[in-house]
Scaffold this active site. Structure first.
Site, PDB file in Angstrom:
ATOM      1  CG  ASN A   1      -1.672   1.298   1.395  1.00  0.00           C
ATOM      2  OD1 ASN A   1      -1.374   2.091   2.277  1.00  0.00           O
ATOM      3  ND2 ASN A   1      -2.653   1.542   0.545  1.00  0.00           N
ATOM      4  CB  SER A   2       0.955   4.303   0.275  1.00  0.00           C
ATOM      5  OG  SER A   2       1.287   5.650   0.069  1.00  0.00           O
ATOM      6  CG  PHE A   3       7.289   4.222   0.509  1.00  0.00           C
ATOM      7  CD1 PHE A   3       8.096   4.110   1.612  1.00  0.00           C
ATOM      8  CD2 PHE A   3       7.884   4.366  -0.736  1.00  0.00           C
ATOM      9  CE1 PHE A   3       9.485   4.130   1.495  1.00  0.00           C
ATOM     10  CE2 PHE A   3       9.258   4.395  -0.875  1.00  0.00           C
ATOM     11  CZ  PHE A   3      10.061   4.268   0.251  1.00  0.00           C
TER      12      PHE A   3
ATOM     13  CG  LEU B   1      -3.657  -2.249  -2.731  1.00  0.00           C
ATOM     14  CD1 LEU B   1      -4.259  -2.733  -1.419  1.00  0.00           C
ATOM     15  CD2 LEU B   1      -4.630  -2.442  -3.874  1.00  0.00           C
TER      16      LEU B   1
END
Length: 574
Positions: A134-136, A160
């Site tokens: 997720n994200s980073f 994501l």
């Protein structure tokens, strides 16, 4: 709780426990399911500071009880959550052999090796490994597909709200030098790299963390010539060229699912703009002048650097500002949210999906999550899904998981949200098993079509509907992938300023991994551990062999997790 027999591996015997969890079917009916969890499994030796990890030598292991999640039971998958070095300990680099960086990525890679060797002992299939971030963490997942040493270890990726790319022409996430002032703050400014590292290893962890707390420093992956041989932007865009050096990369071989929330940019209202614009994030009274003079210029500088043509800034303002209307607060708030949703998440995902869909051997899917979670930390006017809302749904709403949120927000999911959680879990679990999320779970659901670069097909997901749509976030995606790119070329401006990743403080839970100096793996799920964009956790989802561990008494799932280090003992408020 029922104790399981020990599982024998080449690293020693590992014990776990049978846990129960209440899950909900597609109509909202509850049922009790059972799963097996294993915690605190070391996959590497405790690392030496600022050095790559070493494989774990054989030793007995035991896992203490820890709350599991509905993801493994509803999805019928083995879920592996790994602990690795973060922040300075994971990504500090001097750009030399003395400190080459990317220690956190090598930690993750060693966990992948552990999975390939030992996951069969827990019912997992080492030929069906799906890397989820997720994200980073999503950018880390993409980095792993660019590392030749991961050949055969990763088969699918679920990225994501993040990727390794930025909008066309944007500055890369990777860093090739340390930020100014880091060594001075710690007191380790020395003439040679060897002396710097000797000083850093001699400092206590407390001294380092206290020094870093004084200012906002960001540590990111770097081009080290080994894990990242060059900038991911170059590596991915060069895949279209006839270059034999890219043949061994897994990026084009894996199945890829990309996902985001329709109001990703809402996080920036609380984190970046409310104080700067002299308002509160719940009111967020922003004017057209604010967008033109403050929001857009800063957004462009963050993404492309300071040496950027004024024409590009003006064009972005024209695209996102309400240049013909009145100062309608709700409309202008939405424009700011759209800007950061597109520039930070949507446009990079589309660029990644376009390359993969056009050139890849694996399948490509894209979804947009639109169901609001209504946590109290979200602005009251935000009507859609904020950053990481889909992660809550993916991890499910077990009673154990909810306790990590309820003590902060008092949140209780509705029946409709529980049903949507079940549907999302089943979609991604099917993708993890086969590379195809179809057929969707609910009766009458349409097919989720594969993404293609022409129609940019995606699945819009909410409690009210699960609907295939075309032309994802247009005309904004064409603006970022084509118009801005051509403007950058025409104006011949090369951005030079480093990208700044603001410290995200607006989420409910933060797992503090920055001080982790032990490396462990455990078989379980930690609910809501992927919520912070700058504090990442990569979740490795491994599809279970369906013939293993099925019996009349238990629906048994196996899962690896993270514990043993003090920094993982429990979540903390952001």
């Amino acid at each position: 709780m029922e104790q399981l027999n020990q599982r024998g591996t080449a690293l020693g015997n590992i014990s776990g426990s049978i846990e129960e969890v209440t899950s909900y079917d597609d109509t909202g009916n509850p049922s009790v399911m059972f799963f097996a969890q294993y915690l605190s499994i070391p996959y590497a030796e405790p690392p030496i500071r600022f050095r790559r990890p070493e494989p774990k030598t054989p030793s007995p292991g035991y896992s203490s009880a820890f709350a599991a999640d509905v993801l493994c039971t509803v999805g019928d998958v083995v879920v592996v959550v790994i602990n690795f070095r973060q922040g300075m300990l994971g990504f500090f680099s001097l750009g030399s052999e003395a400190a080459s960086g990317n220690y956190g990525l090598f930690d993750q890679q060693m966990a992948l090796q552990w999975i390939a060797k030992y996951i069969h002992s827990f019912g997992g299939d080492p030929k069906k490994v799906t890397l989820v971030g997720n994200s980073f963490g999503a950018s880390n997942a993409i980095y792993h597909t660019l590392y030749p040493g991961n050949g055969g270890l990763i088969h699918r990726v679920v990225a994501l709200s993040g990727t390794a790319l930025l909008p066309s022409g944007g500055k890369s996430y990777v860093r090739n030098s340390i930020e100014t002032g880091v060594l001075e703050e710690i007191g380790c400014q020395r003439a040679s790299d060897a002396d710097i590292m000797s000083c850093l290893r001699g400092k206590s962890l407390t001294d380092i963390l206290n020094a870093l707390d004084k200012k906002s420093f960001t540590f990111a992956p770097s081009v080290d010539g080994t894990f990242l041989r060059s900038d991911p932007e170059v590596m991915i865009t060069d895949l279209a060229k006839d270059d034999n050096s890219t043949e061994e990369l897994e990026f084009l071989n894996v199945d890829l699912m990309l996902g985001l929330n329709n109001m990703e940019g809402g996080a920036h209202v609380a984190l970046l703009w409310a104080e700067r614009l002299n308002t509160t994030y719940n009111e967020f009274n922003v004017s057209r002048a604010d967008i033109r003079n403050i929001v857009v210029p800063i957004a462009i500088k963050r993404t492309f650097g300071s040496n950027i043509s004024q024409a590009i800034t003006q064009t972005v303002n024209f695209q996102y500002n309400d240049v013909t209307g009145t100062d309608d607060p709700q409309r202008l708030r939405q424009r700011v949210v759209d800007l950061f949703t597109d520039i930070d998440v949507a446009a990079p995902l589309v660029r990644t999906g376009n390359v993969h869909a056009l050139l890849g051997q694996g399948s490509t899917y894209l979804y947009q999550f639109s169901e609001p979670l209504n946590l109290t930390q979200a602005p009251v006017w935000l009507s859609g899904a904020n950053r990481a809302d889909d992660v809550h749904f993916l991890f499910g709403f077990s009673e154990r998981g909810l306790q990590f949120v309820n003590h902060v927000t008092g949140f209780t999911p509705t029946v409709e949200q529980r049903v949507l959680s079940t549907r999302l879990i089943k979609m991604i679990a099917k993708f993890a098993r086969t590379g195809n999320p179809n057929p969707l779970s609910a009766a009458g659901d349409p097919q989720w079509p594969e993404y293609d670069a022409t129609s940019t097909t995606y699945l819009d997901i909410s409690a009210a509907h699960v609907t295939p749509k075309h032309h994802f976030r247009e005309p904004f995606m064409t603006f970022w992938t084509s118009v801005v790119s051509e403007l950058l070329t025409a104006t011949s401006q090369n951005a030079t300023s480093p990208l700044v990743c603001p410290k995200e403080i607006g989420h409910t839970i933060k797992v503090n991994l920055v001080s982790a100096e032990n490396i462990t793996i455990a078989l379980s799920i930690v609910s809501f551990c992927l919520l912070c964009a700058c504090v990442l956790l990569v979740c490795l989802s491994v599809a279970r062999e369906p013939t293993l561990y099925s019996n009349n008494k238990y629906a048994v799932m196996k899962t690896p997790n993270l514990s043993e280090t003090p920094s993982i003992s429990g979540p903390s408020d952001s």
